[in-house]
Scaffold this active site. Sequence first.
Site, PDB file in Angstrom:
ATOM      1  N   HIS A   1      11.157 -16.337  20.841  1.00 16.83           N
ATOM      2  CA  HIS A   1      12.040 -17.339  20.238  1.00 16.83           C
ATOM      3  C   HIS A   1      13.172 -17.706  21.204  1.00 16.83           C
ATOM      4  O   HIS A   1      13.448 -18.880  21.453  1.00 16.83           O
ATOM      5  CB  HIS A   1      12.600 -16.791  18.925  1.00 16.83           C
ATOM      6  CG  HIS A   1      13.520 -17.722  18.216  1.00 16.83           C
ATOM      7  ND1 HIS A   1      13.141 -18.454  17.124  1.00 16.83           N
ATOM      8  CD2 HIS A   1      14.830 -18.040  18.436  1.00 16.83           C
ATOM      9  CE1 HIS A   1      14.155 -19.181  16.703  1.00 16.83           C
ATOM     10  NE2 HIS A   1      15.200 -18.944  17.483  1.00 16.83           N
ATOM     11  N   GLU A   2      13.818 -16.682  21.770  1.00 14.60           N
ATOM     12  CA  GLU A   2      14.940 -16.940  22.681  1.00 14.60           C
ATOM     13  C   GLU A   2      14.469 -17.576  23.985  1.00 14.60           C
ATOM     14  O   GLU A   2      15.165 -18.399  24.573  1.00 14.60           O
ATOM     15  CB  GLU A   2      15.717 -15.654  22.947  1.00 14.60           C
ATOM     16  CG  GLU A   2      16.337 -15.019  21.705  1.00 14.60           C
ATOM     17  CD  GLU A   2      17.157 -15.972  20.846  1.00 14.60           C
ATOM     18  OE1 GLU A   2      17.815 -16.875  21.390  1.00 14.60           O
ATOM     19  OE2 GLU A   2      17.129 -15.803  19.615  1.00 14.60           O
TER      20      GLU A   2
ATOM     21  N   HIS B   1      14.273 -21.316  23.612  1.00 17.09           N
ATOM     22  CA  HIS B   1      15.584 -21.937  23.850  1.00 17.09           C
ATOM     23  C   HIS B   1      15.855 -22.024  25.352  1.00 17.09           C
ATOM     24  O   HIS B   1      16.276 -23.059  25.873  1.00 17.09           O
ATOM     25  CB  HIS B   1      16.703 -21.109  23.211  1.00 17.09           C
ATOM     26  CG  HIS B   1      16.751 -21.146  21.725  1.00 17.09           C
ATOM     27  ND1 HIS B   1      16.941 -22.299  20.999  1.00 17.09           N
ATOM     28  CD2 HIS B   1      16.650 -20.149  20.805  1.00 17.09           C
ATOM     29  CE1 HIS B   1      16.951 -22.015  19.709  1.00 17.09           C
ATOM     30  NE2 HIS B   1      16.771 -20.714  19.559  1.00 17.09           N
TER      31      HIS B   1
END
Length: 156
Positions: free
Chosen positions: A67-68, A71
């Site tokens: 998820h990170e 980003h």
Amino acid sequence: MTNAELQQLVEKISTQSFHKPFLHKAYFNPRLRTTGGRYMLRSHDIDINRKYLDEHGMEELIGIIKHELCHYHLHIEGKGYKHGDQDFKRLLQKVGGPRHCASLPSEKQRKRVVLYSCSKCGWKFERKRKINTSKYVCGRCSGKLRLEKEMVFEKR
């Protein structure tokens, strides 16, 4: 798991799932409480909450890292890196990352209710947060408000 091992894991996931290198730092941040991880826009570093590894295991940690990294890679490429952006949603689905992380069992979820009443008309109402009774007045009669009681309920 140490910060050095976390760094290696993040670099490995980045090259395997995204086919791009992770060139910044990844580390455990003990101050994170309500989130599994955080991507820092200025430094491009990734903070991870160690509690998720301890309480949910490696699979949840890998999901948070993916998820990170979504980003991270989208921000560096100048694409839509925010949760609502289509680029972010597509990449997250492509690599199999979670939209949200699971809640921590150790963080007890609580519901807070603050009960107020009007000293003039007696109207009672509830709020989730405390309000400044010297600043606000009753919406019905403009009377003075007083705090009746504050209750906290465990949600489980």
